[in-house]
Design an enzyme around this catalytic site. Structure first.
Site, PDB file in Angstrom:
ATOM      1  N   ARG A   1       0.844  -1.201   0.000  1.00 48.74           N
ATOM      2  CA  ARG A   1       0.000   0.000   0.000  1.00 48.74           C
ATOM      3  C   ARG A   1       0.885   1.258   0.000  1.00 48.74           C
ATOM      4  NH1 ARG A   1      -0.564   4.600   2.818  1.00 48.74           N
ATOM      5  NH2 ARG A   1      -0.327   3.478   4.802  1.00 48.74           N
ATOM      6  N   ASP A   2       1.593   1.511   1.098  1.00 45.97           N
ATOM      7  CA  ASP A   2       2.376   2.750   1.211  1.00 45.97           C
ATOM      8  C   ASP A   2       3.476   2.791   0.155  1.00 45.97           C
ATOM      9  OD1 ASP A   2       3.622   5.093   2.217  1.00 45.97           O
ATOM     10  OD2 ASP A   2       3.051   4.567   4.247  1.00 45.97           O
TER      11      ASP A   2
ATOM     12  N   HIS B   1       3.927   3.721  12.778  1.00 49.12           N
ATOM     13  CA  HIS B   1       4.212   3.707  11.329  1.00 49.12           C
ATOM     14  C   HIS B   1       5.137   4.891  11.044  1.00 49.12           C
ATOM     15  CE1 HIS B   1       2.558   3.695   7.005  1.00 49.12           C
ATOM     16  NE2 HIS B   1       3.180   4.850   7.087  1.00 49.12           N
TER      17      HIS B   1
ATOM     18  N   HIS C   1       8.193   6.934   8.765  1.00 48.79           N
ATOM     19  CA  HIS C   1       8.943   7.175   7.514  1.00 48.79           C
ATOM     20  C   HIS C   1      10.381   7.562   7.846  1.00 48.79           C
ATOM     21  CE1 HIS C   1       5.830   6.775   4.351  1.00 48.79           C
ATOM     22  NE2 HIS C   1       5.059   6.835   5.416  1.00 48.79           N
TER      23      HIS C   1
ATOM     24  N   CYS D   1       3.559   9.339   0.883  1.00 42.79           N
ATOM     25  CA  CYS D   1       2.211   9.821   0.582  1.00 42.79           C
ATOM     26  C   CYS D   1       2.276  10.882  -0.511  1.00 42.79           C
ATOM     27  CB  CYS D   1       1.588  10.411   1.846  1.00 42.79           C
ATOM     28  SG  CYS D   1       0.017  11.227   1.546  1.00 42.79           S
TER      29      CYS D   1
ATOM     30  N   ASN E   1       9.594   4.378   3.878  1.00 48.30           N
ATOM     31  CA  ASN E   1       9.338   3.923   5.255  1.00 48.30           C
ATOM     32  C   ASN E   1      10.568   3.236   5.841  1.00 48.30           C
ATOM     33  OD1 ASN E   1       6.603   3.805   3.749  1.00 48.30           O
ATOM     34  ND2 ASN E   1       6.047   3.727   5.894  1.00 48.30           N
TER      35      ASN E   1
HETATM   36  N1  COA Z   1     -12.693   4.630  -4.084  1.00 46.66           N
HETATM   37  C1  COA Z   1     -12.942   4.861  -5.385  1.00 46.66           C
HETATM   38  N2  COA Z   1     -13.549   5.965  -5.861  1.00 46.66           N
HETATM   39  C2  COA Z   1     -13.955   6.861  -4.947  1.00 46.66           C
HETATM   40  C3  COA Z   1     -13.750   6.672  -3.574  1.00 46.66           C
HETATM   41  C4  COA Z   1     -13.073   5.504  -3.152  1.00 46.66           C
HETATM   42  N3  COA Z   1     -12.828   5.269  -1.863  1.00 46.66           N
HETATM   43  N4  COA Z   1     -14.257   7.722  -2.927  1.00 46.66           N
HETATM   44  C5  COA Z   1     -14.764   8.551  -3.842  1.00 46.66           C
HETATM   45  N5  COA Z   1     -14.578   8.036  -5.070  1.00 46.66           N
HETATM   46  C6  COA Z   1     -14.950   8.645  -6.345  1.00 46.66           C
HETATM   47  C7  COA Z   1     -16.392   9.080  -6.393  1.00 46.66           C
HETATM   48  O1  COA Z   1     -17.198   8.053  -6.914  1.00 46.66           O
HETATM   49  C8  COA Z   1     -16.321  10.254  -7.320  1.00 46.66           C
HETATM   50  O2  COA Z   1     -16.213   9.787  -8.647  1.00 46.66           O
HETATM   51  P1  COA Z   1     -16.744  10.638  -9.881  1.00 46.66           P
HETATM   52  O3  COA Z   1     -15.907  11.879  -9.915  1.00 46.66           O
HETATM   53  O4  COA Z   1     -16.509   9.730 -11.025  1.00 46.66           O
HETATM   54  O5  COA Z   1     -18.176  10.895  -9.558  1.00 46.66           O
HETATM   55  C9  COA Z   1     -14.990  10.904  -6.987  1.00 46.66           C
HETATM   56  O6  COA Z   1     -14.202   9.858  -6.441  1.00 46.66           O
HETATM   57  C10 COA Z   1     -15.100  12.047  -6.008  1.00 46.66           C
HETATM   58  O7  COA Z   1     -15.852  11.616  -4.899  1.00 46.66           O
HETATM   59  P2  COA Z   1     -16.020  12.517  -3.622  1.00 46.66           P
HETATM   60  O8  COA Z   1     -16.654  11.738  -2.518  1.00 46.66           O
HETATM   61  O9  COA Z   1     -16.670  13.834  -3.985  1.00 46.66           O
HETATM   62  O10 COA Z   1     -14.554  12.775  -3.288  1.00 46.66           O
HETATM   63  P3  COA Z   1     -13.947  13.752  -2.285  1.00 46.66           P
HETATM   64  O11 COA Z   1     -13.292  14.862  -3.017  1.00 46.66           O
HETATM   65  O12 COA Z   1     -14.872  14.101  -1.184  1.00 46.66           O
HETATM   66  O13 COA Z   1     -12.854  12.798  -1.632  1.00 46.66           O
HETATM   67  C11 COA Z   1     -11.185  11.147  -1.924  1.00 46.66           C
HETATM   68  C12 COA Z   1     -11.715  12.485  -2.327  1.00 46.66           C
HETATM   69  C13 COA Z   1     -11.167  10.957  -0.444  1.00 46.66           C
HETATM   70  C14 COA Z   1     -12.016  10.066  -2.548  1.00 46.66           C
HETATM   71  C15 COA Z   1      -9.793  11.099  -2.512  1.00 46.66           C
HETATM   72  O14 COA Z   1      -9.110  12.242  -2.070  1.00 46.66           O
HETATM   73  C16 COA Z   1      -8.983   9.889  -2.128  1.00 46.66           C
HETATM   74  O15 COA Z   1      -9.273   8.788  -2.546  1.00 46.66           O
HETATM   75  N6  COA Z   1      -7.909  10.099  -1.395  1.00 46.66           N
HETATM   76  C17 COA Z   1      -6.989   9.052  -1.022  1.00 46.66           C
HETATM   77  C18 COA Z   1      -5.796   9.626  -0.374  1.00 46.66           C
HETATM   78  C19 COA Z   1      -4.754   8.604  -0.114  1.00 46.66           C
HETATM   79  O16 COA Z   1      -4.860   7.423  -0.412  1.00 46.66           O
HETATM   80  N7  COA Z   1      -3.628   9.073   0.432  1.00 46.66           N
HETATM   81  C20 COA Z   1      -2.510   8.243   0.700  1.00 46.66           C
HETATM   82  C21 COA Z   1      -2.677   7.393   1.881  1.00 46.66           C
HETATM   83  S1  COA Z   1      -2.357   8.266   3.377  1.00 46.66           S
HETATM   84 ZN    ZN Z   2       3.083   6.090   5.399  1.00 43.43          ZN
END
Ligand code: COA
Ligand code: ZN
Length: 300
Positions: free
Chosen positions: A12-13, A203, A205, A236, A245
């Site tokens: 994942r990370d 966890h 880094h 990230c 990490n």
């Molecule tokens: N998996 C897949 N798609 C997702 C999702 C998820 N968990 N959550 C939301 N989506 C999709 C929605 O269906 C929507 O799709 P569309 O544009 O085709 O309609 C789009 O993403 C936006 O959804 P929304 O709920 O409005 O998003 P948001 O802006 O509120 O949130 C996140 C954004 C949270 C989904 C996004 O920032 C994210 O996935 N971040 C992950 C960060 C991460 O992994 N960081 C590293 C680890 S620490």
């Molecule tokens: Zn991390």
């Protein structure tokens, strides 16, 4: 013999930090090596928006394969929201790590939510999936790329709200690798004192080559488990400056020498680290240059 649980988070990370898509079969091959090396608990992937991290778009497929192939391994995944929790449950996953950042600005940059919104979402996940095991990742506990050094009182405050939402297991994350041993100790002591009914994992880094010492400090301070990444690959994409990490092989090597039972087969792990290093151009912890030199097994 003293025991320590080393939780592997490279799939994942590690993978999320690599821009170019790593073919699913390459990911599965690395995961295969990790299982063979004796890792018992592995963060398989994350169910996040492919617009946020395209690398994780094969999350469903990864979970399907690894669960079927290795039912004995404790698989868990990172999720940013309810949508991710639902997708994880549908993929048959029994443990998720929702992520909430201690710093408000990183929470916004990472999951586009305020603390209140994240907490509401966690309550919804808790309510909707009562059997789902939740270990919450608290990001930027030790420092934030936007807000700088983080203090303990706001951490206790945030943990209190999450505790009120039914969460009893937390992983404290040094997202950008700025912690130091005294800080790890102060944080671990404070959280354990404030929440004696909770477990805390660590966890870390490795931005300043302090990954291994901070992780070890966590063990000495009673961390229930520590998370490390094969080859030290990690970072990230929403935290500028985040680096790799603490590497699983370096940490496992040290802990074996220090008299801990890790359950890890060092040569297989090293071979897996080398393989990964050869196929993914990403953000590795400082140690990776030693991978090729450290081919000899001094662990037994
Ligand atoms: N998996 C897949 N798609 C997702 C999702 C998820 N968990 N959550 C939301 N989506 C999709 C929605 O269906 C929507 O799709 P569309 O544009 O085709 O309609 C789009 O993403 C936006 O959804 P929304 O709920 O409005 O998003 P948001 O802006 O509120 O949130 C996140 C954004 C949270 C989904 C996004 O920032 C994210 O996935 N971040 C992950 C960060 C991460 O992994 N960081 C590293 C680890 S620490
Ligand atoms: Zn991390």
């Amino acid at each position: 013999m003293k025991k320590i649980e080393i939780v592997e988070i490279g799939p994942r990370d590690g993978f999320q930090s690599v821009k170019e898509f790593i073919p699913t079969e390459v990911k599965l091959d690395v995961i295969d090596g990790l299982v063979r090396a004796g890792l018992k608990k592995i963060e398989a992937t994350s169910f996040v928006s492919p617009k946020a991290i395209a690398q994780m778009r094969d999350a469903g497929e990864i979970c399907r394969v690894v669960r079927e192939k290795y039912p004995q391994t404790a698989w868990f995944v990172l999720i940013p929201n309810f949508y991710g929790a639902k997708a994880a449950v549908e993929a048959g996953i029994q443990e998720v790590s929702p992520v909430v950042s201690l710093s408000v600005s990183h929470n916004k940059a990472n999951v586009n939510r305020t603390h209140e919104e994240s907490i509401e979402e966690i309550k919804k996940i808790r309510g909707e999936f009562p059997d789902l095991q939740i270990t919450l990742d608290v990001a930027t506990v030790f420092g934030c790329p936007f807000e700088g050094r983080m203090a303990v009182p706001p951490l206790i405050d945030l943990l209190g709200k999450l505790h009120g939402s039914g969460i009893r297991a937390f992983t404290l994350c040094d997202t950008i690798g700025v912690a130091y041993p005294n800080q790890v100790r102060a944080v671990m002591e404070a959280v354990q004192k404030a929440f004696s009914d909770c477990v805390f994992n660590l966890h870390i880094h490795d931005t300043r080559n302090m990954g291994i010492i901070n992780t070890y400090e966590g063990v000495k301070c009673g961390a229930a488990s520590v998370q490390t990444s094969v080859a030290g690959l990690g970072g990230c994409p929403f935290a500028p400056g985040a680096s790799g990490n603490t590497s699983t092989e370096d940490f496992a090597y040290m802990m074996a020498q220090e008299g801990y039972e890790t359950g890890i087969d060092f040569p297989i792990l090293l071979e897996t680290a080398k393989k990964l290093h050869g196929c993914a151009q990403g953000s590795y912890s400082g140690h990776h240059i030693h991978i090729n030199a450290a081919h000899q097994d001094f662990t037994r």
